[in-house]
Design an enzyme around this catalytic site. Structure first.
Site, short mmCIF file in Angstrom:
data_model
loop_
_atom_site.label_atom_id
_atom_site.label_comp_id
_atom_site.label_asym_id
_atom_site.label_seq_id
_atom_site.Cartn_x
_atom_site.Cartn_y
_atom_site.Cartn_z
N ALA A 65 37.14 44.18 32.93
CA ALA A 65 36.75 44.76 34.28
C ALA A 65 36.59 43.34 35.21
CB ALA A 65 34.99 45.16 34.21
N GLY A 108 36.81 45.36 28.80
CA GLY A 108 37.20 46.72 29.24
C GLY A 108 38.76 46.66 28.89
N GLU A 111 38.75 47.96 25.37
CA GLU A 111 38.22 49.43 25.38
C GLU A 111 39.31 50.15 25.92
OE1 GLU A 111 34.58 48.02 27.78
OE2 GLU A 111 33.48 48.83 26.14
N GLU A 131 31.70 40.36 26.42
CA GLU A 131 30.69 40.72 27.76
C GLU A 131 29.47 39.85 27.48
OE1 GLU A 131 32.43 42.85 25.98
OE2 GLU A 131 33.39 44.40 27.25
N1 CO8 Z 1 38.10 39.73 36.50
C1 CO8 Z 1 38.56 39.04 37.53
N2 CO8 Z 1 39.15 38.03 37.50
C2 CO8 Z 1 39.89 37.59 36.20
C3 CO8 Z 1 39.15 38.09 35.28
C4 CO8 Z 1 38.43 39.02 35.11
N3 CO8 Z 1 37.97 39.76 34.09
N4 CO8 Z 1 39.96 37.67 34.04
C5 CO8 Z 1 40.82 36.74 34.55
N5 CO8 Z 1 40.49 36.46 35.90
C6 CO8 Z 1 41.40 35.62 37.02
C7 CO8 Z 1 40.54 34.21 36.89
O1 CO8 Z 1 39.47 34.30 37.76
C8 CO8 Z 1 41.65 33.54 37.60
O2 CO8 Z 1 41.82 33.67 39.11
P1 CO8 Z 1 42.05 32.31 40.10
O3 CO8 Z 1 43.47 32.10 39.77
O4 CO8 Z 1 42.05 32.85 41.30
O5 CO8 Z 1 41.09 31.36 39.58
C9 CO8 Z 1 43.17 34.44 37.09
O6 CO8 Z 1 42.68 35.46 36.82
C10 CO8 Z 1 43.64 33.59 35.80
O7 CO8 Z 1 42.78 33.55 35.11
P2 CO8 Z 1 42.59 32.00 34.01
O8 CO8 Z 1 42.94 30.76 34.66
O9 CO8 Z 1 41.38 32.02 33.31
O10 CO8 Z 1 43.75 32.45 33.08
P3 CO8 Z 1 43.76 32.01 31.32
O11 CO8 Z 1 45.11 32.32 31.16
O12 CO8 Z 1 43.37 30.40 31.31
O13 CO8 Z 1 42.74 32.59 30.74
C11 CO8 Z 1 41.42 34.83 30.22
C12 CO8 Z 1 42.86 34.11 30.72
C13 CO8 Z 1 41.22 34.25 28.46
C14 CO8 Z 1 41.74 36.14 29.98
C15 CO8 Z 1 40.43 34.33 31.09
O14 CO8 Z 1 40.79 34.57 32.35
C16 CO8 Z 1 39.18 35.02 30.51
O15 CO8 Z 1 38.48 34.50 29.89
N6 CO8 Z 1 38.83 35.98 31.42
C17 CO8 Z 1 37.54 36.78 31.48
C18 CO8 Z 1 37.52 37.69 30.31
C19 CO8 Z 1 36.15 38.52 30.24
O16 CO8 Z 1 35.07 37.91 30.49
N7 CO8 Z 1 36.51 39.94 30.19
C20 CO8 Z 1 35.26 40.75 30.25
C21 CO8 Z 1 34.86 41.25 31.37
S1 CO8 Z 1 33.35 42.15 31.45
C22 CO8 Z 1 34.09 43.92 30.92
O17 CO8 Z 1 35.24 44.05 30.92
C23 CO8 Z 1 33.15 44.80 30.99
C24 CO8 Z 1 33.82 45.94 30.75
C25 CO8 Z 1 32.72 46.85 31.10
C26 CO8 Z 1 33.10 48.52 31.07
C27 CO8 Z 1 33.68 48.65 32.49
C28 CO8 Z 1 33.11 48.62 33.49
C29 CO8 Z 1 33.67 48.93 34.99
#
Ligand code: CO8
Length: 257
Positions: A65, A108, A111, A131
């Site tokens: 998400a 997500g 999921e 999460e």
């Molecule tokens: N949301 C928003 N922005 C994101 C997300 C995300 N989930 N993931 C990555 N980004 C953005 C980063 O903020 C970054 O932006 P910027 O360049 O502007 O700083 C850009 O994408 C690139 O990210 P990274 O520099 O971190 O890239 P890496 O290749 O180093 O890492 C990862 C990739 C491992 C995927 C890392 O970005 C990460 O850990 N992301 C978050 C993963 C996470 O925690 N996901 C769970 C989110 S909560 C969820 O999914 C709940 C679902 C619930 C149901 C649905 C509700 C609607």
């Protein structure tokens, strides 16, 4: 409809949706989910489409998400517009859906893959439910769908520790159907989609519905449901054609009727 966060293509009888928000690792914003749903609606309504493939980029199927969008929202905000409900459109698609996952499928994103019927993973795929590190829990079905597909031990490990699992482990525990080299992912998924799309449509849809029933009902109920659908297929012309083609040692010519 014009799309900004997904790409939508028709390749023969297969509908292909590619999640396309590279700057955010395909984070699943409201706009992206709305566009995904519009694409799914289009493919569901199109009689020329027999199967759907859902994929992302080499780096990320989807990183979950959109964290920036969720920041600042309170309980009343998410409760009133039933935040997450729109995500369930994918789970309600009646045509078979193949997920083709490379890179991260987190939160997500994992999921969404779990809502698809088959998951084909590239060797680069990484699945996780991180999460809890955000002080949230999975909200689009993982506590239920993951537990039903891989069991309690692996689900608790993924949900409570946030550990990412690689493609080989995902295949071993039954989260994915097949693992292929990254370069072969798209073609393999499209070939699987084309193979399914060439089947008799009513039989393919009933097969999907019957298997999904296993996740929603007890054994006796599910077996009875399967039997009724099996019997129902005796009303189709395709069933006669399929059986005749086998006996006559020739390929079937299905009319989807
Ligand atoms: N949301 C928003 N922005 C994101 C997300 C995300 N989930 N993931 C990555 N980004 C953005 C980063 O903020 C970054 O932006 P910027 O360049 O502007 O700083 C850009 O994408 C690139 O990210 P990274 O520099 O971190 O890239 P890496 O290749 O180093 O890492 C990862 C990739 C491992 C995927 C890392 O970005 C990460 O850990 N992301 C978050 C993963 C996470 O925690 N996901 C769970 C989110 S909560 C969820 O999914 C709940 C679902 C619930 C149901 C649905 C509700 C609607």
């Amino acid at each position: 409809m014009s799309y900004e966060t997904v790409r939508v293509e028709t390749l023969g009888s297969v509908g292909l949706v590619t999640l396309d928000r590279p700057a955010a690792r395909n984070a699943l914003s409201r706009q992206l989910i709305a566009e995904l749903n519009a694409a799914l609606d289009g493919f569901e309504a199109d009689p020329a489409i027999g199967a759907i493939v859902l994929t992302g980029s080499d780096k990320a199927f989807a990183a979950g998400a959109d964290i920036a969008e969720m920041k600042g929202l309170g309980l009343v905000d998410v409760f009133e517009n039933d935040f997450v409900a729109a995500w369930e459109r994918l789970a309600a698609v009646r045509k078979p859906v193949v997920a083709a996952v490379a890179g991260y499928a987190l939160g997500g994103g994992c999921e969404l893959a779990l809502m698809c019927d088959l998951v084909i993973a590239a060797e680069t795929a990484r699945f996780g439910q991180p999460e809890l590190s955000l002080a949230l829990i999975p909200g689009a079905g993982a506590t239920q769908r993951l537990a039903k597909s891989v069991g309690k031990a692996k689900t608790m490990d993924m949900v409570l520790t946030g550990r990412l699992i690689d493609a080989a482990e995902a295949e071993r525990i039954g989260l994915v159907s097949r693992v292929v080299p990254a370069a072969a992912l798209r073609d393999t998924a499209l070939a699987v989609g084309a193979k399914i799309a060439a089947l008799s449509r009513p039989a393919a849809l009933m097969a999907k519905e019957a298997v999904n029933r296993a996740f929603e009902s007890g054994l006796a109920d599910g077996i009875r449901y399967e039997r009724r659908l099996f019997q129902a297929l005796f009303a189709t012309r395709d069933k006669e054609e399929g059986l005749a083609a086998f006996l006559e040692k020739r390929p079937p010519r299905f009319e989807n009727r």
